[in-house]
Motif scaffolding. Sequence first.
Motif, PDB file in Angstrom:
ATOM      1  N   ARG A 108      65.802  51.922  40.232  1.00 56.01           N
ATOM      2  CA  ARG A 108      65.043  52.929  39.486  1.00 56.01           C
ATOM      3  C   ARG A 108      65.978  54.056  39.073  1.00 56.01           C
ATOM      4  O   ARG A 108      66.725  54.598  39.895  1.00 56.01           O
ATOM      5  CB  ARG A 108      63.902  53.491  40.336  1.00 56.01           C
ATOM      6  N   GLU A 109      65.926  54.384  37.795  1.00 57.70           N
ATOM      7  CA  GLU A 109      66.749  55.497  37.300  1.00 57.70           C
ATOM      8  C   GLU A 109      66.285  56.801  37.930  1.00 57.70           C
ATOM      9  O   GLU A 109      65.088  57.031  38.099  1.00 57.70           O
ATOM     10  CB  GLU A 109      66.637  55.602  35.777  1.00 57.70           C
ATOM     11  N   VAL A 110      67.201  57.649  38.276  1.00 58.25           N
ATOM     12  CA  VAL A 110      66.845  58.911  38.910  1.00 58.25           C
ATOM     13  C   VAL A 110      66.463  59.963  37.881  1.00 58.25           C
ATOM     14  O   VAL A 110      65.884  61.000  38.220  1.00 58.25           O
ATOM     15  CB  VAL A 110      68.006  59.433  39.788  1.00 58.25           C
ATOM     16  N   GLY A 111      66.788  59.723  36.625  1.00 60.43           N
ATOM     17  CA  GLY A 111      66.506  60.721  35.604  1.00 60.43           C
ATOM     18  C   GLY A 111      65.266  60.422  34.789  1.00 60.43           C
ATOM     19  O   GLY A 111      64.343  61.235  34.692  1.00 60.43           O
ATOM     20  N   GLU A 112      65.180  59.197  34.220  1.00 58.99           N
ATOM     21  CA  GLU A 112      64.114  58.887  33.280  1.00 58.99           C
ATOM     22  C   GLU A 112      62.882  58.254  33.929  1.00 58.99           C
ATOM     23  O   GLU A 112      61.935  57.896  33.250  1.00 58.99           O
ATOM     24  CB  GLU A 112      64.646  57.954  32.187  1.00 58.99           C
ATOM     25  N   LYS A 113      62.892  58.121  35.229  1.00 62.05           N
ATOM     26  CA  LYS A 113      61.744  57.609  35.967  1.00 62.05           C
ATOM     27  C   LYS A 113      61.284  56.237  35.465  1.00 62.05           C
ATOM     28  O   LYS A 113      60.112  56.014  35.174  1.00 62.05           O
ATOM     29  CB  LYS A 113      60.570  58.596  35.915  1.00 62.05           C
ATOM     30  N   ARG A 114      62.208  55.319  35.313  1.00 61.31           N
ATOM     31  CA  ARG A 114      61.818  53.964  34.953  1.00 61.31           C
ATOM     32  C   ARG A 114      62.630  52.975  35.756  1.00 61.31           C
ATOM     33  O   ARG A 114      63.736  53.270  36.221  1.00 61.31           O
ATOM     34  CB  ARG A 114      61.984  53.708  33.456  1.00 61.31           C
ATOM     35  N   TYR A 115      62.045  51.791  35.915  1.00 57.96           N
ATOM     36  CA  TYR A 115      62.693  50.749  36.709  1.00 57.96           C
ATOM     37  C   TYR A 115      63.595  49.910  35.817  1.00 57.96           C
ATOM     38  O   TYR A 115      63.305  49.671  34.641  1.00 57.96           O
ATOM     39  CB  TYR A 115      61.644  49.864  37.375  1.00 57.96           C
ATOM     40  N   LEU A 116      64.706  49.461  36.390  1.00 64.40           N
ATOM     41  CA  LEU A 116      65.654  48.593  35.699  1.00 64.40           C
ATOM     42  C   LEU A 116      65.547  47.207  36.329  1.00 64.40           C
ATOM     43  O   LEU A 116      66.192  46.897  37.329  1.00 64.40           O
ATOM     44  CB  LEU A 116      67.080  49.134  35.840  1.00 64.40           C
ATOM     45  N   ASN A 117      64.688  46.384  35.764  1.00 69.37           N
ATOM     46  CA  ASN A 117      64.483  45.059  36.332  1.00 69.37           C
ATOM     47  C   ASN A 117      65.638  44.128  35.978  1.00 69.37           C
ATOM     48  O   ASN A 117      66.285  44.279  34.946  1.00 69.37           O
ATOM     49  CB  ASN A 117      63.179  44.452  35.808  1.00 69.37           C
ATOM     50  N   GLU A 118      65.874  43.154  36.832  1.00 72.62           N
ATOM     51  CA  GLU A 118      66.877  42.131  36.538  1.00 72.62           C
ATOM     52  C   GLU A 118      66.363  41.262  35.393  1.00 72.62           C
ATOM     53  O   GLU A 118      65.228  40.790  35.424  1.00 72.62           O
ATOM     54  CB  GLU A 118      67.119  41.261  37.775  1.00 72.62           C
ATOM     55  N   LYS A 119      67.166  41.069  34.402  1.00 69.20           N
ATOM     56  CA  LYS A 119      66.736  40.299  33.240  1.00 69.20           C
ATOM     57  C   LYS A 119      66.434  38.859  33.641  1.00 69.20           C
ATOM     58  O   LYS A 119      67.184  38.223  34.369  1.00 69.20           O
ATOM     59  CB  LYS A 119      67.817  40.337  32.159  1.00 69.20           C
ATOM     60  N   GLY A 120      65.316  38.379  33.110  1.00 63.79           N
ATOM     61  CA  GLY A 120      64.938  36.991  33.370  1.00 63.79           C
ATOM     62  C   GLY A 120      64.368  36.751  34.744  1.00 63.79           C
ATOM     63  O   GLY A 120      64.180  35.601  35.134  1.00 63.79           O
ATOM     64  N   GLN A 121      64.085  37.817  35.504  1.00 63.25           N
ATOM     65  CA  GLN A 121      63.593  37.644  36.870  1.00 63.25           C
ATOM     66  C   GLN A 121      62.352  38.521  37.073  1.00 63.25           C
ATOM     67  O   GLN A 121      62.357  39.698  36.726  1.00 63.25           O
ATOM     68  CB  GLN A 121      64.660  38.060  37.896  1.00 63.25           C
ATOM     69  N   PRO A 122      61.263  37.959  37.622  1.00 63.24           N
ATOM     70  CA  PRO A 122      60.133  38.806  37.999  1.00 63.24           C
ATOM     71  C   PRO A 122      60.522  39.700  39.164  1.00 63.24           C
ATOM     72  O   PRO A 122      61.471  39.407  39.904  1.00 63.24           O
ATOM     73  CB  PRO A 122      59.048  37.792  38.409  1.00 63.24           C
ATOM     74  N   SER A 123      59.819  40.786  39.323  1.00 68.27           N
ATOM     75  CA  SER A 123      60.149  41.724  40.396  1.00 68.27           C
ATOM     76  C   SER A 123      60.045  41.042  41.751  1.00 68.27           C
ATOM     77  O   SER A 123      59.114  40.273  41.998  1.00 68.27           O
ATOM     78  CB  SER A 123      59.203  42.919  40.355  1.00 68.27           C
ATOM     79  N   PRO A 124      60.987  41.317  42.660  1.00 66.24           N
ATOM     80  CA  PRO A 124      60.901  40.738  43.999  1.00 66.24           C
ATOM     81  C   PRO A 124      59.897  41.497  44.858  1.00 66.24           C
ATOM     82  O   PRO A 124      59.548  42.644  44.571  1.00 66.24           O
ATOM     83  CB  PRO A 124      62.324  40.913  44.538  1.00 66.24           C
ATOM     84  N   LEU A 125      59.429  40.865  45.909  1.00 67.22           N
ATOM     85  CA  LEU A 125      58.568  41.529  46.886  1.00 67.22           C
ATOM     86  C   LEU A 125      59.418  42.277  47.901  1.00 67.22           C
ATOM     87  O   LEU A 125      60.574  41.922  48.151  1.00 67.22           O
ATOM     88  CB  LEU A 125      57.692  40.505  47.603  1.00 67.22           C
ATOM     89  N   PHE A 126      58.833  43.284  48.508  1.00 73.27           N
ATOM     90  CA  PHE A 126      59.518  44.043  49.551  1.00 73.27           C
ATOM     91  C   PHE A 126      58.887  43.696  50.897  1.00 73.27           C
ATOM     92  O   PHE A 126      57.687  43.868  51.108  1.00 73.27           O
ATOM     93  CB  PHE A 126      59.395  45.545  49.277  1.00 73.27           C
ATOM     94  N   GLN A 127      59.686  43.175  51.795  1.00 73.11           N
ATOM     95  CA  GLN A 127      59.275  42.786  53.143  1.00 73.11           C
ATOM     96  C   GLN A 127      58.055  41.851  53.159  1.00 73.11           C
ATOM     97  O   GLN A 127      57.105  42.065  53.924  1.00 73.11           O
ATOM     98  CB  GLN A 127      58.984  44.020  54.001  1.00 73.11           C
ATOM     99  N   GLU A 165      51.630  49.033  46.665  1.00 75.79           N
ATOM    100  CA  GLU A 165      51.937  48.514  45.340  1.00 75.79           C
ATOM    101  C   GLU A 165      53.430  48.552  45.032  1.00 75.79           C
ATOM    102  O   GLU A 165      53.961  47.655  44.398  1.00 75.79           O
ATOM    103  CB  GLU A 165      51.158  49.312  44.295  1.00 75.79           C
ATOM    104  N   GLY A 166      54.129  49.602  45.466  1.00 77.53           N
ATOM    105  CA  GLY A 166      55.540  49.749  45.159  1.00 77.53           C
ATOM    106  C   GLY A 166      56.392  49.866  46.405  1.00 77.53           C
ATOM    107  O   GLY A 166      55.902  50.138  47.508  1.00 77.53           O
ATOM    108  N   ASN A 196      55.680  45.597  44.373  1.00 71.69           N
ATOM    109  CA  ASN A 196      56.533  45.888  43.214  1.00 71.69           C
ATOM    110  C   ASN A 196      55.876  45.451  41.909  1.00 71.69           C
ATOM    111  O   ASN A 196      56.459  44.741  41.096  1.00 71.69           O
ATOM    112  CB  ASN A 196      57.912  45.240  43.364  1.00 71.69           C
ATOM    113  N   GLY A 197      54.648  45.884  41.755  1.00 71.10           N
ATOM    114  CA  GLY A 197      53.931  45.624  40.518  1.00 71.10           C
ATOM    115  C   GLY A 197      52.706  44.774  40.726  1.00 71.10           C
ATOM    116  O   GLY A 197      52.732  43.799  41.481  1.00 71.10           O
ATOM    117  N   ALA A 198      51.615  45.148  40.046  1.00 71.64           N
ATOM    118  CA  ALA A 198      50.370  44.395  40.166  1.00 71.64           C
ATOM    119  C   ALA A 198      50.533  42.961  39.685  1.00 71.64           C
ATOM    120  O   ALA A 198      49.774  42.073  40.076  1.00 71.64           O
ATOM    121  CB  ALA A 198      49.262  45.098  39.375  1.00 71.64           C
ATOM    122  N   GLY A 199      51.541  42.710  38.840  1.00 74.13           N
ATOM    123  CA  GLY A 199      51.774  41.356  38.350  1.00 74.13           C
ATOM    124  C   GLY A 199      52.189  40.386  39.438  1.00 74.13           C
ATOM    125  O   GLY A 199      52.158  39.169  39.237  1.00 74.13           O
TER     126      GLY A 199
END
Length: 618
Positions: A174-193, A210-211, A229-232
């Motif tokens: 997650r960018e510290v300035g623009e408040k947006r996530y930088l997802n890995e291209k071609g990959q859905p978000s991973p789960l945490f624990q 959720e996050g 890491n996302g409702a998706g």
Amino acid sequence: MAENFDDLRPHILDYLYDRGINPAKRFHCLNPAHLDRNPSMGYDSKRYKVHCFACQADYDLFDLLMLDNHLSSPGEALALAREKWGRPDRQPPAPAASHPVSVPRKQDQAPQPTPSLPEDHAAYIARCAADAGKTNYFTQRGLSPETVSRFSLGYDRERECVVLPCEKGRVVRREVGEKRYLNEKGQPSPLFQPELLTACGEDTPVFLAEGTFDALSAEELGFRCAGMNGAGNREKIAALLRTLPGPVPIALVPDSDEAGNAWAEALTAEFPWLYRCDPVPVGKDLNESLTADRDATASFLRAQADTCLAHMPPPYKTLCAAGQMDALDAYIVRQAQRPPLSTGFPTLDKALDGGFYDGLYVLGAVSSLGKTAFCMQMADALARQGRDVLVFSLEMTAFELMARSISRESFLSDTSRGRTLAKTVRGVLDGRRYRFYTPQEQAHLAAAKDTYAAYGNHLWFREGDHETGLAYISGEIARHIAQTGVTPVVLIDYLQIIAPVDVHFTDKQNLDRIVCALKKLSRTYSLTILAISSFNRENYNLEVSMSAFKESGGIDYSADVLIGLQARGAGSRTFNIDEEKRKDPRELELKILKNRSAALGDPVPFRYYPAFSCFQEG
């Protein structure tokens, strides 16, 4: 010039391929609120959209990017699409022909985009973790150095983003300035624990947020928590939960928005044992609550953990009869504190083994014989004893029922010769007659009203019609208990008017389900339900029996007690119901046709004065 929406919209094909979806076939719906077990979404090549034929979700590329990345506007989705697919060396796919998308051969498929991490995952995570102290972003999010260290949280100085390690060595950035996530291209978000969900014990709840920052907030306060890491990713969570052998204490902490509500509702619909937490004390999500009020958030999580454990069904091994002995003894003690309720008729009380108990009682009779009057007289007797009675009148108005009771009181208290002071229902309701009443009649009627008012504070009427259904009845029972703290006796007049459960069912099928639902309500709330049932015309001259209830559906199976009201002599060769109705008083008898917990006994005789809605034993 920067690409616009129309330029980038065809890249929805790239999006689908990146997610491993073959657009030539039906695939699982991408709507977070739809748990799609049978693939029901397809790609529309003419509109560059995906459409679900089950839930009717209809998305273009930018809708999907907003869902996946928690973006708040199409403009943000456009910026992300430009970053992913707006490079000069990657052209949008050519517009598709009208024929279906063909399945690409393996050798013809474009190579998958390489992950955007600059080096080996483990090395990258370690390098960023070493630089974690070079940003104050974690402190701003309420996380201590201990939590940062425990989860190897890091900082990527080159991209000015924080790095959050997740499952299988993957990360969320997650960018510290623009408040947006930088997802890995071609990959859905991973789960945490996610492993916490499948290794959850019976005594220690695990939260699902959720996050990742929400999950880390719970960990910061000493609670175990996984992150979607996302409702998706809801379907990923559902797939994990389906592997569990049985219910475990998992508490959902969704964001306080539409997307959060959607995924929480979808999961609890499939897994009813999941506990959904109350809204967080402050803000939209757990991390906002942590940064605003740490102590309140800790207290909130403790309370939700306790409630989650209480919400859990008992372990299966405790449900055997031996394991329920303590519960049985507790039930016996509670029942000792709740004696049976008197019907107001001593002989009937004896026939019912003491009176009314918790359960479903159904009273049936032919039309206009006095069913409603008899049940309302018992309701008034219960009210005199200080018991609340909730009356669902689906045919008569509350004022008509009140006037009947006042008429009965005027009849019972009239000691004059010929009972000339007593007033009929019409005599009570028709205000035009009052000026013709003598002072003695007026005083007698006023006294009857006062008598009724003395116990009327325990009578509650709900008028209804053919649109009144089970949901309304259940809701009003719950409302009464919540508002008064008292569990009422419930009277329903009458069963056949309750709105059908399903318009496609037959009358018998609907009545079966209605009676089963009422029986369940009596168990759920530990209350007495007295329901009136009508008989078909074929039973008008016959002696009342179980078969009269069978004609109307499966009432005889679900009811705890079945009661039939009939004219004396019903079923004999010379009996005529119309002649019996013309008698004043009518000679009736009540037969207990079924009683799960007592013997049936002999019929109970009654005299009924229809003009005054009054029953007397004998």
